[in-house]
Write a protein that holds these residues in place. Structure first.
Motif, mmCIF file in Angstrom:
data_model
loop_
_atom_site.group_PDB
_atom_site.id
_atom_site.type_symbol
_atom_site.label_atom_id
_atom_site.label_comp_id
_atom_site.label_asym_id
_atom_site.label_seq_id
_atom_site.Cartn_x
_atom_site.Cartn_y
_atom_site.Cartn_z
ATOM 1 N N GLY A 87 0.811 -1.207 0.000
ATOM 2 C CA GLY A 87 0.000 0.000 0.000
ATOM 3 C C GLY A 87 0.847 1.261 0.000
ATOM 4 O O GLY A 87 2.067 1.223 -0.150
ATOM 5 N N VAL A 88 0.189 2.384 0.176
ATOM 6 C CA VAL A 88 0.895 3.671 0.180
ATOM 7 C C VAL A 88 1.786 3.772 1.410
ATOM 8 O O VAL A 88 2.955 4.173 1.308
ATOM 9 C CB VAL A 88 -0.098 4.856 0.106
ATOM 10 N N VAL B 28 -5.854 7.105 -5.428
ATOM 11 C CA VAL B 28 -5.414 5.818 -4.878
ATOM 12 C C VAL B 28 -5.849 4.641 -5.742
ATOM 13 O O VAL B 28 -5.219 3.576 -5.696
ATOM 14 C CB VAL B 28 -5.883 5.621 -3.415
ATOM 15 N N PHE C 146 -2.941 3.606 -7.730
ATOM 16 C CA PHE C 146 -1.713 3.237 -7.018
ATOM 17 C C PHE C 146 -1.639 1.712 -6.927
ATOM 18 O O PHE C 146 -2.535 1.075 -6.362
ATOM 19 C CB PHE C 146 -1.685 3.854 -5.614
ATOM 20 N N HIS D 227 -2.625 -0.726 -3.646
ATOM 21 C CA HIS D 227 -3.313 0.102 -2.655
ATOM 22 C C HIS D 227 -4.152 -0.777 -1.737
ATOM 23 O O HIS D 227 -4.778 -1.740 -2.171
ATOM 24 C CB HIS D 227 -4.212 1.150 -3.323
ATOM 25 N N TYR E 106 -7.346 -1.013 0.711
ATOM 26 C CA TYR E 106 -8.623 -0.332 0.916
ATOM 27 C C TYR E 106 -9.100 -0.497 2.349
ATOM 28 O O TYR E 106 -9.847 -1.404 2.661
ATOM 29 C CB TYR E 106 -9.676 -0.870 -0.058
ATOM 30 N N GLU F 286 -4.361 10.358 -0.963
ATOM 31 C CA GLU F 286 -3.650 10.066 0.293
ATOM 32 C C GLU F 286 -2.270 10.714 0.265
ATOM 33 O O GLU F 286 -1.660 10.852 -0.788
ATOM 34 C CB GLU F 286 -3.515 8.542 0.416
ATOM 35 N N ASP G 100 -5.866 10.581 4.653
ATOM 36 C CA ASP G 100 -6.710 10.196 3.523
ATOM 37 C C ASP G 100 -7.774 11.250 3.286
ATOM 38 O O ASP G 100 -8.246 11.896 4.230
ATOM 39 C CB ASP G 100 -7.430 8.879 3.810
#
Length: 162
Positions: free
Chosen positions: A84-85, A101, A104, A107, A109, A117, A135
């Motif tokens: 993820g980020v 996102v 990305f 990512h 969720y 984000e 976020d």
């Protein structure tokens, strides 16, 4: 639900004010959990069009981030290195500002309402402490000015956590 405070000045002046507020609420407190809790509450109150503000703490022995103090809906508890980020910001040790996102790779969720984000690593004594994660339900919510001042916010926290 309470209304957010009205920061009515220009964006830079508003950020300067919130930096002063962060220093004021943390100057006599040494407990990291208390400071991170107040720091997330302050940003959640200050920033408009955000749905989550909080911290993930790096657990080196587990090679993952673990949920820390936050404001918003319940969140993912653990995020792996490079996932993820947040996990990618840890792997790259740099701020990631993601306009959408959905685009990305990898990512995570935690809240389907989140569209953009920004994640800022917190480095204390040259060691990863964790990340500041914010976020927004709006695409492309964060700009260069947000990044500049949120990184300054993170620097204040790094000094406090030292």
């Amino acid at each position: 639900m309470f209304e957010k405070l009205a920061y009515t000045k220009e964006k830079t002046q508003n950020y300067e004010l919130v930096l002063k507020q962060l220093k004021a609420i943390t100057e006599d407190e040494k407990d990291p959990v208390a400071n991170l809790a107040n720091a997330s509450a302050l940003l959640f109150q200050f920033l408009h069009d955000v749905n989550w503000v909080g911290f993930y703490i790096w657990k080196e022995t587990e090679n993952e981030l673990v949920l820390g103090p936050f404001q918003g809906l319940p969140a993912c508890v653990r995020i792996g290195y490079g996932k993820g980020v947040c996990g990618t910001a840890v792997a790259e040790r740099k701020t990631l500002r993601v306009a959408d996102v959905e685009k990305f790779p990898n990512h995570i969720y935690c809240d389907g309402a989140s569209k953009s984000e920004i994640v800022i690593p917190l480095i204390v004594d040259d060691k990863l402490f964790g990340v500041l994660d914010i976020d927004s339900p709006e695409t492309d919510r964060f700009d260069e000015k947000d990044q500049e001042y949120l990184e300054k916010y993170a620097e204040i926290l790094e000094d406090i956590l030292n």
